[in-house]
Design an enzyme around this catalytic site. Sequence first.
Site, PDB file in Angstrom:
ATOM      1  N   THR A 124       0.822  -1.215   0.000  1.00 49.79           N
ATOM      2  CA  THR A 124       0.000   0.000   0.000  1.00 49.79           C
ATOM      3  C   THR A 124       0.854   1.262   0.000  1.00 49.79           C
ATOM      4  OG1 THR A 124      -0.194  -0.169   2.414  1.00 49.79           O
ATOM      5  CG2 THR A 124      -2.020  -1.036   1.102  1.00 49.79           C
ATOM      6  N   TYR A 140      18.613  -4.828  10.622  1.00 45.29           N
ATOM      7  CA  TYR A 140      18.101  -4.649   9.265  1.00 45.29           C
ATOM      8  C   TYR A 140      19.089  -5.200   8.237  1.00 45.29           C
ATOM      9  CZ  TYR A 140      16.280  -2.379   5.087  1.00 45.29           C
ATOM     10  OH  TYR A 140      15.789  -2.136   3.829  1.00 45.29           O
TER      11      TYR A 140
END
Length: 245
Positions: free
Chosen positions: A54, A199
């Site tokens: 999205t 990450y």
Amino acid sequence: MGVICTVVTVIGVYIFVRMLYHIWLCVQEVFLLKELDLLARYGKGSWAFITGSTDGIGFGFADNLAKRGFNVIICARDAKKLAEKKSLLEKKHPKIKVATIQADFSGITDPALAERIAKELEPYDVSILVNNVGLGTKGVPITETTMESSQRMVVVNCITPVLMAKIFLERVKKRKSRSAIIELSSVASVAPLAKKEIYSATKSFNRFFAMSMNPKVKSLVDYLVLKPGFVTTPLTDNRKSDFVT
């Protein structure tokens, strides 16, 4: 002294040749290579399933694949955003179909979630899986992150793409056309970044998982890895565009 000079010269030539090779690859990709007819390769009327789609890169994939004629299934946790982006894609690309699946991938360790997603995908001939969903650290070092946020990042960034690939690969054997999986890694997988320890590690996992899977499934699936650099997306707090972004 002569031996040292020879070694330095050889190393210098090697680095120079590698640099020329990579410049040639860039020139070839930008100016010479033609894009494949992806719809013909993966099947007309087929669907692309994009996780975390999205916003940012995920929505970019949905938009561009729809532009190329693929029906798309966008998947994210926010029901309101899913409805808004579904409407946007349908208006922008009226010839394709758009479906949605709501899922919060921080709960993917619960087998019921993966089973539900697999069930909801059953009616669709999915030819492309884009493993895009991921979490970042927003520049917070591991010493300052909470146990919960550290765990969520590993779960979303590592466990999700493995399970989505497993669901997808069990289905592609029945397809007549080739299929594709696009794994979202990062330049952080190649050059670890300060304050992004978890990450960087998870993006390395994404890269190596795709690389190890490719030889095993290459007869049926194009297993690809994308390693973006700095981008302007919600994951990066919409950092300003500059010469490296």
